[in-house]
Enzyme design. Structure first.
Site, short mmCIF file in Angstrom:
data_model
loop_
_atom_site.label_atom_id
_atom_site.label_comp_id
_atom_site.label_asym_id
_atom_site.label_seq_id
_atom_site.Cartn_x
_atom_site.Cartn_y
_atom_site.Cartn_z
N ASP A 1 -37.29 11.44 -10.00
CA ASP A 1 -37.86 12.42 -9.08
C ASP A 1 -38.97 13.20 -9.77
O ASP A 1 -38.94 13.40 -11.00
CB ASP A 1 -36.79 13.43 -8.63
N ARG A 2 -39.92 13.67 -8.99
CA ARG A 2 -41.04 14.44 -9.54
C ARG A 2 -40.55 15.61 -10.40
O ARG A 2 -41.10 15.87 -11.47
CB ARG A 2 -41.91 14.97 -8.40
#
Length: 249
Positions: free
Chosen positions: A75-76
């Site tokens: 995930d970012r």
């Protein structure tokens, strides 16, 4: 549903120079890299995201060579160990190993709340739901992941490493690799992660998620040496970890 107002406003770009990216290499050999991905940097272009890790992977290419490619995703807002394949065979092999569960992944997180048991297993299937564009003018569709018996199997082992001020320092070992699995499973046992924008009790802007891909371990084939790498705790998690008993690296 994940609100468009949150998903369409990414945090400030976390651009990397060549030296900064090379300093984040945790492991390298002829087949792969393991790098310490910074929180806040997406791994690839998606939606309105224009600053992402793939832009900087040429910094890791050998002279006249091809840059490495993503073997999986984070995930970012998740920091830590990310594996890159350097050759087509390595990328294919890593994909097979991830699918078969042959890459050992360990995460650290700080959660708001303390699990009832010091260790346990969360077995909760997850389903991705796509919300269509709103006829009232939403620019694009959105999606969310929800617990659902009809979803894909998702299993996470957890262990409490420390506690403090109503929070817990968790070690998490996902047996499956579903999108947002750890985040949803922690929320499901009453312990949403600190900084959780979507699956906690209230919606928040992304950017301060306390989740670290702490380590990876795998072996490409018997003729290769085992690979292992450990990512350091990122700056934004250190105070919260220390409050839960972490003594530093």
């Amino acid at each position: 549903m994940i609100p468009d107002s949150l998903t369409s406003t990414p945090p400030p770009p976390a651009s990397l120079t060549a030296d900064q990216l090379r300093a984040r290499v945790l492991y390298r050999d002829e087949q792969c890299f393991v790098i310490d991905k910074p929180a806040g940097l997406a791994v690839h272009k998606a939606g309105r995201i224009t600053d992402h890790l793939e832009l900087y992977l040429p910094h890791l290419a050998e002279q006249d060579g091809e840059p490495p490619k993503l073997a999986h995703r984070l995930d970012r807002d998740t920091a830590g160990c990310l594996i890159l394949g350097r050759k087509p065979w390595a990328l294919k092999r890593l994909g097979q190993m991830f699918a078969a569960g042959h890459v050992e992944k360990t995460y650290w997180a700080v959660a708001d709340g303390i699990p009832e048991a010091e260790a346990g297993v969360v077995d909760l299937p997850l389903l991705k739901r796509i919300e269509p564009k709103s006829p009232s003018g939403a620019a694009r569709s959105s999606w969310t992941i929800q617990p659902d018996p009809a979803g894909q199997p998702a299993v996470t082992d957890y262990r409490v490493l420390g506690t403090g001020n109503g929070r817990s320092w968790l070690e998490l070992r996902p047996r499956t690799g579903r999108t947002h699995q750890i985040r949803i499973h922690c929320a499901a046992i009453g312990c949403p992660l600190v900084g959780e924008p979507f699956y906690g009790p209230e919606r928040r802007l992304p950017g301060n998620l306390h989740l670290l891909a702490r380590s990876v371990a795998f072996r490409m084939a018997f003729e290769f040496e085992p690979v292992s790498a450990i990512a350091p705790a990122p700056e934004h998690m250190r105070d919260a970890l220390s409050a839960c008993g972490w003594q530093g690296e």
